[in-house]
Design a protein around this motif. Structure first.
Motif: not given
Length: 465
Positions: A54-65, A69-75, A86-89, A94-99
């Motif tokens: 996950l750490a090695a290839t996460g950027h290319g696989h969209g893991t972090m983004t 989204l999951g932390l914001e409650g999206f499935h 919309e949410r990633l933009a 804003t640099g802010t996550l809606q936990l």
């Protein structure tokens, strides 16, 4: 619960079931637990640690983004591509996550802690979520593993999950774990492999719900292709891979207006490429059984619906019946891989993703073309036998090269495997169970360089730009 067809075929977003869908699902579960604990309003700090692949290839696989989204409650099965954008933009701006959808926290991709050289004991795809209060006291912490196909397992609950799985199987009318057991069920009941899966699915859903659900799954596959054919230009990620599906489709529409059988492979290639180009751009796809292998089953099913004998005279009801039978049979074969080996590229290489999908598709095609259970098992075996040792070494950690073309190649391989099996009587020297065990052992012996770490193969021998 016992693995069912709707576990293996689930709607999500690209580009990876193990690196995008699974992490998003785990993050959403964590957010829901936090919300349910009553501690959400006390949260002042958040930490996300990613391990291994996950750490090695996460950027290319969209893991972090996906995690954001999951932390914001999206499935993954519910979020739409427009919501993703919309949410990633908004988070980036804003640099802010809606936990959990309600508590603003200054957090983004750059704040995640990456530990590519640290592999947790259970699986290489590990992630830990930790939230603290203003005093730094831990309010909630959990570690999850994304084990392939969007499936997640929580640390400390592995044994309980296995026990629950075993218990849930006892509730199935016709449980099976191996191909030998599955064939035994077919023989004793006089049923096909798809029929066995259907009987088991009826333990938790009505016949109408199963049919409706599977036809919906196929409709998402079709929508994925249609969306992909409208897109042009380069795929995202920096490799400058050009989308080919729109141009190929335009050419086929000119050269083959009547679906001439001599063009079957071009159409199969097109469907596989279209699905995986959409997956590579983070679009809505069906895990089949993973995102990286999502184009194989739709492509082979397209062949079954358009080029199999007699389909030129089929009614819509006939076509729907083929879709349902095809997906049930593929699901039954997928259960064998999920239970005896793995469908995770980070665990066993691409043989567990593309190989499993090719095997599932080959068996399913053999069944809808009138094969016996023995011929279906033979088709699935042939397809996997010739995918053994397949490595997972995507360039730049992106699910593009060699992943997109590999789906088209594996789809054609599945069709050939089905045809070979149907020309035999079902007897053969190597069993599907033996091949599945061999795949598992090959994956265990395979160097980590070739298991979705971007540390070997094409990932290091091809210049990215």
């Amino acid at each position: 619960m016992a693995v069912g067809v709707f576990d293996l075929f689930s709607v999500g977003i690209g580009p990876s079931s193990s690196h995008t869908v699974g992490p998003m699902r785990a993050a959403a579960v964590f957010a829901e637990e936090l919300k349910g604990s009553g501690s959400l309003d006390k949260v002042a700090g958040l930490r996300v640690d990613l391990y291994g692949s996950l750490a090695a290839t996460g950027h290319g696989h969209g893991t972090m983004t996906a995690i954001l989204l999951g932390l914001e409650g999206f499935h993954p099965e519910k979020i739409l591509p427009a919501e993703v954008e919309e949410r990633l933009a908004a988070i980036a701006e804003t640099g802010t996550l809606q936990l959990a959808g309600s508590v603003p926290l200054p957090y983004g991709v750059k704040d995640m802690v990456l530990r590519p050289l640290t592999v947790l004991p259970r699986h290489t795809n590990g992630m830990t979520f930790t939230v603290t209060d203003e005093a730094g006291e831990v309010l909630h912490k959990a570690t999850f593993f994304s084990v392939g196909g969007g499936f997640i397992v929580r640390e400390g609950e592995e044994d309980a999950a296995l026990k629950e799985l075993d218990e849930s199987k006892k509730e199935l009318p016709l449980p099976f774990r191996t191909a030998a057991e599955l064939l035994g069920r077919c023989q004793s009941k006089g049923l096909s492999i798809g029929d066995i899966m259907f009987v088991n699915e009826r333990a938790s859903r009505s016949e109408a719900e199963i049919r409706e659900g599977l036809l919906h799954i196929y409709s998402v596959m079709e929508e994925c292709v249609a969306t992909s054919l409208k897109r042009e230009g380069l795929l995202p990620g920096g490799l400058k891979v050009r989308r080919r599906a729109p141009d190929w489709h335009e050419r086929l529409e000119k050269e083959d207006k009547d679906r001439d059988a001599k063009y079957w492979q071009e159409w199969v290639n097109l469907i596989a490429l279209a699905v995986n180009e959409e997956n590579a751009s983070g679009g809505r796809v069906v895990t089949a059984p993973t995102n990286g292998a999502a184009g194989i089953i739709p492509a082979v099913l397209y062949y079954a619906l358009h080029f199999a004998p007699g389909m030129d005279k089929a009614t819509q009801q006939d076509r729907d019946d083929v879709v349902v039978k095809f997906l049930l049979t593929a699901g039954a074969i997928g259960v064998l891989y999920k239970e005896q080996a793995s469908i995770s590229g980070a665990e066993v290489g691409c043989q567990g993703e593309v190989g499993s999908a090719s095997s599932m598709a080959a068996g399913a095609l053999a069944e809808v073309m009138g094969g016996t259970p023995q011929q279906v098992e033979n088709a699935a075996e042939i397809a996997m036998e010739h995918n053994l040792g397949l490595t997972c070494d995507p360039i730049g950690g992106l699910v593009q090269v060699p992943c997109i073309e590999r789906n088209a190649i594996a789809a054609a391989k599945a069709i050939n495997a089905a045809k070979m099996a149907l020309w035999g009587d079902g007897t053969h020297r190597v069993s599907l169970d033996e091949v599945i065990v061999t795949m598992r052992e090959t994956g265990r012996d395979m160097s980590s360089k070739y298991k979705e770490t971007a540390m070997g193969g094409l990932a290091v021998n091809v210049v990215e730009c």
